[in-house]
Design an enzyme around this catalytic site. Structure first.
Site, PDB file in Angstrom:
ATOM      1  N   ARG A 231      -3.492   0.637  -5.223  1.00 28.52           N
ATOM      2  CA  ARG A 231      -2.338   1.314  -5.816  1.00 28.52           C
ATOM      3  C   ARG A 231      -1.847   2.353  -4.822  1.00 28.52           C
ATOM      4  O   ARG A 231      -2.634   3.025  -4.151  1.00 28.52           O
ATOM      5  CB  ARG A 231      -2.716   1.992  -7.140  1.00 28.52           C
ATOM      6  N   GLU A 260       6.967   2.726  -5.189  1.00 32.74           N
ATOM      7  CA  GLU A 260       7.351   1.334  -4.969  1.00 32.74           C
ATOM      8  C   GLU A 260       8.409   0.798  -5.937  1.00 32.74           C
ATOM      9  O   GLU A 260       9.375   0.163  -5.512  1.00 32.74           O
ATOM     10  CB  GLU A 260       6.080   0.484  -5.049  1.00 32.74           C
ATOM     11  N   HIS A 300       3.999  -5.873  -2.470  1.00 30.60           N
ATOM     12  CA  HIS A 300       3.071  -6.066  -3.592  1.00 30.60           C
ATOM     13  C   HIS A 300       2.893  -7.553  -3.895  1.00 30.60           C
ATOM     14  O   HIS A 300       2.982  -8.000  -5.048  1.00 30.60           O
ATOM     15  CB  HIS A 300       3.553  -5.319  -4.833  1.00 30.60           C
TER      16      HIS A 300
END
Length: 336
Positions: A231, A260, A300
């Site tokens: 994370r 993000e 991601h």
């Protein structure tokens, strides 16, 4: 049941449409946020991914909600306390991409160690020179694995296959696994000082917020490589930028950033409420990282293989069916 499924990509749609056989289902590419929650005020089940924000104000707009079946392992995008108080069950997908994410760690690491991105980019331009492309071997290097859960375990197995020495840190040590595979647990400080490569595999939570900050970077060897597929909040971005600038970090491979979700929505920078809700300094730092030559960022996608995505869909559909039958599975927060 009335179900809202959020952040649906085209390649997920067919699998998730199976829910329509037994339920009233609405699928959307939008994340569930405060701005659109009222449109889904009648849903009984919310099926978010990680960019939805099921905080208290959003949950208040979903008065009939009984189940949140997230298509992720982590639930830091969901207010678990509010769900518990309202007896809303939260289910997750606990195991879907352990090997998948671990493989991505080494995709990033090999990109750095063999300068793969630069070599491919240069060759496409017709330049076949070796200048500036000298990398380094992984064999013989020490990799520090922070977090030895399922993903961390797979990282260790792969690292050993490369001939790397493994040291690890976890608040809950798996001593049997350490004996089986032949790695050592160290204190966090020892790990930081001994590792040539550090890879993070801890959940996002208040306890892990900025777990790697100025103090931790200062304990690393000069020329360390950092990999983060966990994370973005685990690393203090400003501290990382300083470590990159002064050479403490040779390079970073990142699949996550702290701001993000909002980096994906730059147009919202023009919105005054957006400016109040987000750390613009951190957001700008993320943008600087995107342009650093020694920082390699993927969007991601560490989890994103056809096998892992299929597992996510299958478990999510199973979780909803099990809840409807009164036998909820993969429960993180129970309704009673």
């Amino acid at each position: 049941m009335r179900i809202g499924v959020f952040e649906v990509e085209s390649w997920e749609r067919e699998g998730l449409e199976r829910l329509s056989e037994s339920h009233d289902v609405r699928l959307t590419r939008e994340p569930l946020r405060g701005r659109n929650a009222e449109e889904f005020s009648d849903i009984e089940v919310a099926v978010p991914f990680i960019y939805s924000q099921l905080d208290a104000p959003v949950l208040e707009k979903l008065p009939q909600l009984k189940l949140v079946s997230t298509r992720s392992t982590g639930i830091n995008h969901i207010d678990a306390d509010v769900c518990a108080a309202r007896k809303i069950t939260i289910c997750n997908v606990p195991n879907y991409g352990e090997n998948t994410v671990a493989e991505h760690v080494f995709a990033l690491l090999l990109t750095i160690s063999h300068k793969v991105h630069d070599a491919i980019d240069r060759t496409r331009k017709g330049d076949f020179s070796f200048e500036g492309l000298r990398g380094f071997d992984l064999a013989g290097k020490t990799i520090g694995v922070i977090g030895t859960g399922s993903i961390g375990e797979h990282v260790i197995r792969i690292a050993l296959g490369f001939g790397m020495r493994v040291v690890a840190f976890d608040t809950r040590q798996r001593d049997d696994l350490a004996r089986e595979l032949g790695f050592e647990y160290k204190s966090l400080n020892d790990l930081l000082g001994k590792s040539d490569v550090i890879t993070l595999h801890v959940p996002g939570s208040p306890k892990t917020q900025h777990m790697i900050g100025h103090e931790q970077f200062n304990q690393m060897k000069r020329g360390t490589v950092l990999i983060n597929t966990a994370r973005g909040s685990v690393v203090d971005t400003r501290a990382m930028m300083q470590a990159l600038a002064d050479g403490r970090l040779l390079a970073a491979g990142l699949d996550v950033l702290p701001e993000e979700p909002t980096v994906r929505e730059e147009a919202e920078l023009l919105h005054s409420m957006f400016q109040k809700e987000h750390d613009l300094e951190m957001l700008l730092a993320d943008h600087v990282l995107l342009r650093q030559r020694n920082v390699y960022i993927t969007p991601h996608t560490a989890f994103c293989t056809k096998e892992a995505v299929q597992r996510i869909i299958d478990v999510t559909v199973h979780n909803i069916g099990a809840f409807q039958r009164g036998d909820p599975q993969n429960v993180v927060v129970a309704s009673s």
